[in-house]
Scaffold this motif. Structure first.
Motif, PDB file in Angstrom:
ATOM      1  N   VAL A  29     -12.851  25.505  80.903  1.00 45.25           N
ATOM      2  CA  VAL A  29     -13.327  26.858  81.200  1.00 45.25           C
ATOM      3  C   VAL A  29     -12.613  27.343  82.453  1.00 45.25           C
ATOM      4  N   VAL A  30     -11.921  28.460  82.355  1.00 45.17           N
ATOM      5  CA  VAL A  30     -11.204  29.032  83.490  1.00 45.17           C
ATOM      6  C   VAL A  30     -12.023  30.200  84.035  1.00 45.17           C
ATOM      7  N   MET A  31     -12.345  30.133  85.327  1.00 41.58           N
ATOM      8  CA  MET A  31     -13.181  31.173  85.944  1.00 41.58           C
ATOM      9  C   MET A  31     -12.390  31.926  87.003  1.00 41.58           C
ATOM     10  N   GLU A  32     -12.653  33.221  87.058  1.00 43.98           N
ATOM     11  CA  GLU A  32     -12.120  34.075  88.118  1.00 43.98           C
ATOM     12  C   GLU A  32     -13.180  35.103  88.473  1.00 43.98           C
ATOM     13  N   HIS A  33     -13.507  35.180  89.764  1.00 43.72           N
ATOM     14  CA  HIS A  33     -14.474  36.161  90.260  1.00 43.72           C
ATOM     15  C   HIS A  33     -15.815  36.089  89.525  1.00 43.72           C
ATOM     16  N   GLY A  34     -16.260  34.868  89.253  1.00 47.97           N
ATOM     17  CA  GLY A  34     -17.565  34.695  88.619  1.00 47.97           C
ATOM     18  C   GLY A  34     -17.579  34.937  87.129  1.00 47.97           C
ATOM     19  N   GLN A  35     -16.434  35.169  86.534  1.00 48.03           N
ATOM     20  CA  GLN A  35     -16.354  35.431  85.107  1.00 48.03           C
ATOM     21  C   GLN A  35     -15.525  34.350  84.418  1.00 48.03           C
ATOM     22  N   ILE A  36     -15.873  34.051  83.167  1.00 49.51           N
ATOM     23  CA  ILE A  36     -15.056  33.151  82.350  1.00 49.51           C
ATOM     24  C   ILE A  36     -13.951  33.982  81.709  1.00 49.51           C
ATOM     25  N   VAL A  37     -12.715  33.663  82.085  1.00 52.07           N
ATOM     26  CA  VAL A  37     -11.601  34.468  81.570  1.00 52.07           C
ATOM     27  C   VAL A  37     -10.885  33.759  80.429  1.00 52.07           C
ATOM     28  N   GLU A  38     -11.026  32.425  80.329  1.00 50.97           N
ATOM     29  CA  GLU A  38     -10.383  31.686  79.237  1.00 50.97           C
ATOM     30  C   GLU A  38     -11.209  30.449  78.923  1.00 50.97           C
ATOM     31  N   THR A  39     -11.192  30.067  77.649  1.00 46.08           N
ATOM     32  CA  THR A  39     -11.844  28.832  77.219  1.00 46.08           C
ATOM     33  C   THR A  39     -10.984  28.199  76.117  1.00 46.08           C
ATOM     34  N   GLY A  40     -10.842  26.883  76.179  1.00 49.04           N
ATOM     35  CA  GLY A  40     -10.072  26.180  75.152  1.00 49.04           C
ATOM     36  C   GLY A  40      -9.719  24.792  75.640  1.00 49.04           C
ATOM     37  N   ASP A  41      -8.887  24.085  74.852  1.00 45.54           N
ATOM     38  CA  ASP A  41      -8.439  22.781  75.326  1.00 45.54           C
ATOM     39  C   ASP A  41      -7.109  22.957  76.055  1.00 45.54           C
ATOM     40  N   HIS A  42      -6.615  21.846  76.569  1.00 40.21           N
ATOM     41  CA  HIS A  42      -5.419  21.900  77.412  1.00 40.21           C
ATOM     42  C   HIS A  42      -4.228  22.513  76.657  1.00 40.21           C
ATOM     43  N   ALA A  43      -3.991  22.043  75.459  1.00 42.31           N
ATOM     44  CA  ALA A  43      -2.815  22.508  74.704  1.00 42.31           C
ATOM     45  C   ALA A  43      -2.921  23.980  74.355  1.00 42.31           C
ATOM     46  N   LEU A  95      -2.091  28.531  86.601  1.00 42.52           N
ATOM     47  CA  LEU A  95      -2.569  27.492  87.517  1.00 42.52           C
ATOM     48  C   LEU A  95      -1.810  26.186  87.315  1.00 42.52           C
ATOM     49  N   TYR A  96      -1.588  25.831  86.062  1.00 41.95           N
ATOM     50  CA  TYR A  96      -0.915  24.566  85.741  1.00 41.95           C
ATOM     51  C   TYR A  96       0.523  24.583  86.264  1.00 41.95           C
ATOM     52  N   ARG A  97       1.225  25.679  86.026  1.00 43.72           N
ATOM     53  CA  ARG A  97       2.613  25.759  86.476  1.00 43.72           C
ATOM     54  C   ARG A  97       2.702  25.738  87.999  1.00 43.72           C
ATOM     55  N   LEU A 133      -4.669  26.347  75.774  1.00 40.16           N
ATOM     56  CA  LEU A 133      -4.605  27.225  76.944  1.00 40.16           C
ATOM     57  C   LEU A 133      -3.190  27.348  77.474  1.00 40.16           C
ATOM     58  N   LEU A 134      -2.416  26.242  77.399  1.00 38.36           N
ATOM     59  CA  LEU A 134      -1.016  26.343  77.809  1.00 38.36           C
ATOM     60  C   LEU A 134      -0.245  27.258  76.857  1.00 38.36           C
ATOM     61  N   ALA A 135      -0.574  27.141  75.584  1.00 36.94           N
ATOM     62  CA  ALA A 135       0.111  27.975  74.597  1.00 36.94           C
ATOM     63  C   ALA A 135      -0.239  29.442  74.783  1.00 36.94           C
ATOM     64  N   ALA A 136      -1.444  29.723  75.238  1.00 34.12           N
ATOM     65  CA  ALA A 136      -1.866  31.110  75.433  1.00 34.12           C
ATOM     66  C   ALA A 136      -1.148  31.757  76.608  1.00 34.12           C
ATOM     67  N   ASP A 137      -0.589  30.915  77.488  1.00 37.44           N
ATOM     68  CA  ASP A 137       0.182  31.403  78.633  1.00 37.44           C
ATOM     69  C   ASP A 137      -0.610  32.419  79.471  1.00 37.44           C
ATOM     70  N   GLY A 138      -1.864  32.055  79.768  1.00 36.33           N
ATOM     71  CA  GLY A 138      -2.711  32.934  80.557  1.00 36.33           C
ATOM     72  C   GLY A 138      -3.003  32.358  81.943  1.00 36.33           C
TER      73      GLY A 138
END
Length: 661
Positions: free
Chosen positions: A623-637, A649-651, A639-644
């Motif tokens: 779960v990726v959070m920004e400013h108290g909101q969930i902006v992305e959810t998924g597994d590692h692969a 953060l990973y890069r 989320l990397l593919a979504a390039d969000g």
């Protein structure tokens, strides 16, 4: 707990009291004195369980004072016996031996010696030629010794009873404070400096105990002494008694004026003590960092500022209240002079005996002495009441919402956690989490990532009910956590924080903290081996019996973190919360601990808060959070593919710098 949510947390208070900001931005107490009478009455209510002892204390005081005030009157009879013997020898130079006082008075009046005749008439049983009656004098002195011995015995018994009553009250007060600290919400603790709370629990309660011990019995004795002495003074001479009473209103007025000026200074003194303790505690805890960043001089300067504030407040408080004793002493001496002059004139006129005047002078001293003692105790009393109000302010702090009267239980926790339309903010003016939805299925590992201040640790705080949600609800296996008791909720959750906490005791005692007592030695050692605690502990001279101090300074940061992880393993919870749990562990140990964590998370719902993204690649959901909101959810692969946000953060963590020729 990590520092990641400090942006969304309420600012920590830097001072204990209200009022305008003082030096270093710390709050200073207001100019107005504390509610002296209300706090004093509240402390009296705190002593209500000791009312039996207080009654016994007063009865002992009555007996002691009654005997003490009787002594001077009887001692005056001894003075009369001596004086009559001396005068009898002098009369033998003018009158035949055996001449009685009446006969001598008649002869003196006839000779025109009226003043001498009046004085002799007031003496009673004077006989010319008869010296001091030592038998009679001996009986009087023995009686005085017996009386003062009895007064001492009752006074000693009074002190013993008082000590028991006061210490019982202090024990209950400390128990109340201890229980209160378990009931206040985490938000209250976040707003206080640790040293300030410690000062109230230790210094202020000790000051209340010392003040009560030194003043309670003395106040009772002083009041009773004033009443008893007044009665004896009026029985000797109502004129002299009225003369002695002239100074009382002046004494009361003077004491009240001085006390009114000194009380705010005592409030400031104990507030400054709390701030100084807080600073010392913070500097001691972070001593190594202070040196690393070269802040010794800044810390010393701040200490000097707080120490100077405490010095100034203490000096003013003691200087102002210290004028009470000299003032009362001056009035007492003035009273003594007036009584001596008027009493001497009445002896000369035959209206009083010399022994009565001597007794009255002693009574006048006994009368002013308790007033002086009460005045001298005012600074102690004001200091004690100021400390008592600080303790009561802690006891009156807002408490966390109580557990429901009829709580809902979960028979067997499976571990499904759901955040349903949850909103929360530390400050209503600055919303943090709004309408958040998140579900963790049983056995699932949910990693929560995001920048600092995103609200990651806040989610854990809400799950643990360290804070209550503003709206929406959090459920455990379909049951609203607010309908459960906090103990029932937290007993199924194991938590490992970034900040390690160890107490003074052996390593084994630290590991077994909060763990069921029936765990076998084999299971205990299996857990320590799984978390790689066993190898480094066995290299210590005392092994698991090695005694740690209260912050485990004998161990490295990584070793302390491993101990806290092992403690969570031993607790065997259904839900696991790991808040940057491996941040202090070296890379090699982190790999080993990750394998152990994978085994531990099997069949358990786990929440992992991590900045180091390499530790959560195998999480079931990220779960990726920004400013108290969930902006992305998924597994590692995915989320990397979504390039969000997650990919950015990973890069930022793993991108290597570009080499240039």
């Amino acid at each position: 707990m990590s520092a990641q949510d400090t942006a969304g947390r309420p600012p920590r208070r830097t001072g204990p009291g209200p009022g305008p900001g003082g030096p270093m931005g710390m709050g200073m107490p207001g100019d107005k004195a504390i509610h002296f009478q209300q706090s004093l009455l509240r402390f009296a209510r705190s002593m209500r369980p000791e009312r039996g002892r207080v009654v016994a204390l007063m009865l002992c005081g009555v007996a002691s004072v009654a005997l003490a005030v009787t002594g001077p009157r009887i001692l005056g009879h001894g003075t009369n016996i001596i004086f009559e013997g001396v005068v009898g020898k002098l009369l033998a130079t003018q009158f035949p031996p055996g001449t009685t006082a009446e006969q001598a008075v008649t002869a003196l009046r006839a000779a025109g010696e009226g003043r001498l005749a009046d004085m002799l008439a007031g003496m009673g049983t004077v006989v010319a030629g008869q010296g001091i009656d030592f038998d009679r004098l001996g009986r009087v002195l023995l009686g005085v010794l017996a009386i003062y011995g009895g007064a001492f015995l009752f006074g000693w018994l009074q002190a013993r009873i008082m000590t028991v009553a006061v210490q019982n009250t202090m024990r209950r007060l400390r128990d109340e404070v201890e229980a209160k600290l378990h009931r206040v919400p985490l938000g209250y603790v976040d707003k206080q400096q640790k040293g300030e709370i410690l000062s109230r629990v230790t210094n202020d309660i000790d000051n209340v105990a010392q003040t009560t011990t030194q003043t309670l019995a003395q106040l009772v004795t002083s009041v009773l002494t004033v009443v008893g002495v007044l009665a004896m003074m009026f029985s000797i001479s109502w004129i002299l008694a009225l003369v002695a009473l002239v100074t009382v209103p002046l004494s009361v007025w003077m004491t009240a004026r001085i006390a009114k000026r000194s009380q705010p200074q005592f409030v400031a003194q104990w507030a400054a003590t709390g701030r100084l303790n807080a600073h010392v505690e913070e500097m001691f805890t972070g001593h190594s960092l202070v040196k690393v960043y070269g802040q010794q001089e800044a810390a010393a300067q701040k200490f000097a500022v707080e120490n100077e504030a405490l010095f100034a407040a203490s000096q003013k408080a003691q200087a102002i209240s210290g004028t009470i004793m000299p003032s009362m002493g001056f009035l007492a001496n003035l009273n003594y002079v007036v009584v001596a002059v008027v009493g001497g004139l009445r002896v000369a006129s035959g209206q009083l005996s010399l022994g009565d005047v001597q007794a009255f002078i002693q009574y006048s001293r006994q009368f002013t002495q308790p007033l002086t003692q009460v005045a001298s105790m005012m600074n102690l009393l004001q200091s004690g009441v100021a400390s008592a109000e600080r303790v009561y302010a802690l006891l009156d702090a807002p408490e966390q919402t109580p557990d429901p009267a009829s709580p809902t239980g979960v028979e067997q926790v499976r571990g499904r956690v759901a955040f349903e339309d949850v909103s929360f903010s530390y400050d209503p003016a600055a919303p943090l989490i709004e309408h958040l939805d998140l579900v963790a299925e049983p056995g699932q590992t949910v990693a929560i990532v995001g920048p600092t201040g995103a609200g990651k640790t806040t989610l854990v705080n809400l799950l643990m009910r360290f804070y209550e949600v503003d709206s929406g609800r959090i459920t455990l296996d379909g049951v609203d956590t607010r309908t459960m008791t906090r103990d029932a909720l937290r007993s199924s959750i194991g938590m490992v924080l970034q900040d390690t906490w160890l107490f003074k005791g052996t390593i084994e005692e630290n590991l077994r903290y909060g763990v069921r007592r029936d765990i076998s030695r084999e299971d205990f050692l299996a857990a320590t081996r799984a978390t790689h605690v066993d190898p480094f502990v066995r290299h210590l001279p005392q092994g698991y019996d090695t005694v740690l101090d209260d912050d485990g300074t004998a161990l490295s940061v990584g070793e302390k973190q491993l101990l806290t992880i092992a403690r969570a393993f031993l607790a065997d919870p259904e839900i696991l919360v790991l808040d940057e749990a491996t941040s202090s562990v070296d890379t090699r140990t982190e790999v080993l601990v990750q394998h152990a964590m994978n085994a531990l998370r099997s069949g358990r719902t786990s929440f992992v808060i991590a900045h180091r993204l390499s530790t959560i690649r195998d999480a079931d959901a990220i779960v990726v959070m920004e400013h108290g909101q969930i902006v992305e959810t998924g597994d590692h692969a995915s989320l990397l593919a979504a390039d969000g946000a997650y990919a950015r953060l990973y890069r930022s963590q793993f991108a290597a710098p570009v080499a240039t020729e």
